[in-house]
Enzyme design. Sequence first.
Site, PDB file in Angstrom:
ATOM      1  N   GLU A 144       0.806  -1.219   0.000  1.00  0.00           N
ATOM      2  CA  GLU A 144       0.000   0.000   0.000  1.00  0.00           C
ATOM      3  C   GLU A 144       0.841   1.272   0.000  1.00  0.00           C
ATOM      4  O   GLU A 144       0.508   2.262  -0.661  1.00  0.00           O
ATOM      5  CB  GLU A 144      -0.944  -0.005   1.209  1.00  0.00           C
ATOM      6  CG  GLU A 144      -2.113  -0.963   1.094  1.00  0.00           C
ATOM      7  CD  GLU A 144      -1.763  -2.411   1.416  1.00  0.00           C
ATOM      8  OE1 GLU A 144      -2.644  -3.284   1.260  1.00  0.00           O
ATOM      9  OE2 GLU A 144      -0.604  -2.664   1.833  1.00  0.00           O
TER      10      GLU A 144
ATOM     11  N   PHE B 136      -9.441  -3.125   1.380  1.00  0.00           N
ATOM     12  CA  PHE B 136     -10.316  -2.792   2.493  1.00  0.00           C
ATOM     13  C   PHE B 136      -9.743  -1.536   3.145  1.00  0.00           C
ATOM     14  O   PHE B 136      -8.525  -1.361   3.209  1.00  0.00           O
ATOM     15  CB  PHE B 136     -10.377  -3.921   3.526  1.00  0.00           C
ATOM     16  CG  PHE B 136     -11.092  -5.151   3.042  1.00  0.00           C
ATOM     17  CD1 PHE B 136     -12.446  -5.332   3.288  1.00  0.00           C
ATOM     18  CD2 PHE B 136     -10.414  -6.120   2.324  1.00  0.00           C
ATOM     19  CE1 PHE B 136     -13.109  -6.458   2.832  1.00  0.00           C
ATOM     20  CE2 PHE B 136     -11.066  -7.247   1.859  1.00  0.00           C
ATOM     21  CZ  PHE B 136     -12.418  -7.418   2.112  1.00  0.00           C
TER      22      PHE B 136
ATOM     23  N   ASP C 114      -9.354  -0.844   6.069  1.00  0.00           N
ATOM     24  CA  ASP C 114      -8.487  -1.213   7.194  1.00  0.00           C
ATOM     25  C   ASP C 114      -7.018  -1.282   6.785  1.00  0.00           C
ATOM     26  O   ASP C 114      -6.124  -0.998   7.583  1.00  0.00           O
ATOM     27  CB  ASP C 114      -8.903  -2.569   7.754  1.00  0.00           C
ATOM     28  CG  ASP C 114     -10.403  -2.690   7.967  1.00  0.00           C
ATOM     29  OD1 ASP C 114     -10.835  -2.809   9.115  1.00  0.00           O
ATOM     30  OD2 ASP C 114     -11.144  -2.671   6.956  1.00  0.00           O
TER      31      ASP C 114
ATOM     32  N   HIS D 121     -11.452  -6.013   8.812  1.00  0.00           N
ATOM     33  CA  HIS D 121     -12.122  -5.763   7.539  1.00  0.00           C
ATOM     34  C   HIS D 121     -13.399  -4.948   7.711  1.00  0.00           C
ATOM     35  O   HIS D 121     -14.230  -4.911   6.817  1.00  0.00           O
ATOM     36  CB  HIS D 121     -12.482  -7.096   6.852  1.00  0.00           C
ATOM     37  CG  HIS D 121     -11.307  -7.906   6.429  1.00  0.00           C
ATOM     38  ND1 HIS D 121     -10.571  -8.657   7.320  1.00  0.00           N
ATOM     39  CD2 HIS D 121     -10.741  -8.106   5.217  1.00  0.00           C
ATOM     40  CE1 HIS D 121      -9.599  -9.277   6.665  1.00  0.00           C
ATOM     41  NE2 HIS D 121      -9.674  -8.956   5.395  1.00  0.00           N
TER      42      HIS D 121
END
Length: 658
Positions: free
Chosen positions: A397, A420, A422, A464
């Site tokens: 990410e 997600f 999260d 999630h």
Amino acid sequence: MIFDRKDKSNSILLDLYKRLLYPRLIEEKMLILLRQGRIGKWFSGIGQEAIAVGSTLAMHASEYILPMHRNLGVFTSRDIPLSKLMSQWQGKVNGFTKGRDRSFHFGTQDYKIIGMISHLGPQMALADGIALADLIENKEAATLVFTGEGATSEGDFHEAVNVAAVWNLPVIFLIENNGYGLSTPVNEQFKCEHLVDKAIGYGIEGIQIDGNNILEVYDTLVDLAVKIRKDPRPVLVECLTFRMRGHEEASGIKYVPEELINEWSKKDPVKNFEAYLIKQGVLDVEMIHQIKADFKKTIESEIESAFEQDEPIADANTELLDMYHPDAINPVRPSQPLVEMRYIDAITDGLRIGMQKYQNLVLMGQDIAEYGGAFKITEGFVNEFGKARVRNTPICESAIVGAGLGLSINGYKAIVEMQFADFVTCGFNQIINNLAKTHYRWGEKADVVIRMPTGAGTGAGPFHSQSNEAWFTKTPGLKIVYPAFPDDAKGLLLGAIDDPNPVIYFEHKYLYRSLSGFVPKGYYNQEIGKANILKTGTQFSIITYGLGVHWALSYLNDNPERSVTLIDLRSLQPWDKDAVAGAVQSTGRVLILHEDTLTCGFGAELAAWIAEHCFEFLDAPVMRCASLDTAIPMNKVLENDFLAKSRLADVAKRLLEY
């Protein structure tokens, strides 16, 4: 030290010497100024000049370079006036950051230099994005990014090099191995014998060179740049050198063994090259004295002119405005008929129209290409727009958010999908410290949208299901939207794509396939920062967003006797203060509802603002209805009790009874 001039003329060798000497003399002057107390801090690159100078001169002027602390030679070799650099270091108004940042923490499109941030490492992912834009454009261009031996321990190094390798990006990753990360020696930084050996693990070429040899640096980088412009791929270059001064001057070098200092003093890049040129008949003692005298005169003049320049004038309105790039976006109202579609399909429709409108828009995320994403939102996009613009990413990410910023710097737009919401924690630094601060620091846009599939209701558990918008609403420079209906989902997404600022776009997973509505066909956008007043009433106001809107509607459906004003904020940064103030004034009682946990959720900011600005209109305390201050449980019974919905009726009752 062995120099090989190859076919270089005397004039080229002389130019290399001058380019090498100039930053050294500036450094020596800075140390004098530091002792005089005229400057407060300095990161010295003495002994490492050959790397910055040689590599910069190897690149085309149109190609981006991403340097670090000790790379003064990058800036001087790109011919940035010393007075401008000095203004930057001293926080003057005409520095690159208008006094908002220091040192080399700035970028400049004029000179194609993108400076670092203090966290180290993140600039490598920006280089990926810059190179990706060139690759998509079929430009024959290379990108050069610096890192230190210490930063190779960071995840950002791995992610950026791995992405570049997988995508065959024309990036030169240059490691300045100078022996120490602050006081920590290399044997405590890594176990491998040589940092260049890391290249093997990424399946890319790795080269180790003498970083103190200006000709070796220059010739190696010229050769590599020529090759990767024609045949795009990343290369890892380890430059062996030594840090002759402290991490910064206040640190000193007491931790460095004296024999190491003595050993590397003999490898001084300036003195050795100077001696070589004397032997070659390119230089003589009189020429050296004259060159130094001319440089010192220029340095003195440039520095003193910078000291005379104006200090910034503090103006709160200017500071606030400069957190965001001017968007100059006019809302475009729908002009085509309505069609019923699900919330998830409205997002897909908005993405497709955005991709059609902007040929420079790139989508990036895990599994978003052929597979269509975890929720199938981008299914079919690869066939429609091609793999160059719809890109599967490794699981990284941080690198992908950074690459999004790099794309923006190099003239593209980016949408990054968090599989997600999260998982955004793994890209947090890039969002908070790079995306959010870039425009304020040096006036550059950060044209990146981050899609955040968010929220609970599906029994997905602690990793999630989080509603984590409050992590971002407190960060100046970001815009935050959170649509509750299909038409808003499409309109706000297109508004986010249009906006040149970083936008965090929350989309609720529970609503994907459970909610349908009428959505205008074709292109339209919605202004970020405008709430939607869904109902008006007299007893109290509910202020909410996201899934909370539907909880409120369900509550009102179950309690038709209630006369309630219902506001869907839609945007959380900026948020519609006029709509909120109007609701408070008309009802006198306020219930703030959100799915996030109670403590420090966004509702706390709303409640504080109402108490400060609308106190005289209140007939009761502002009440918040939020989820429990726990992680989100998986079991549906526990999840239902966790969510704010389970307490909404009770909080409303308390508010009315006050």
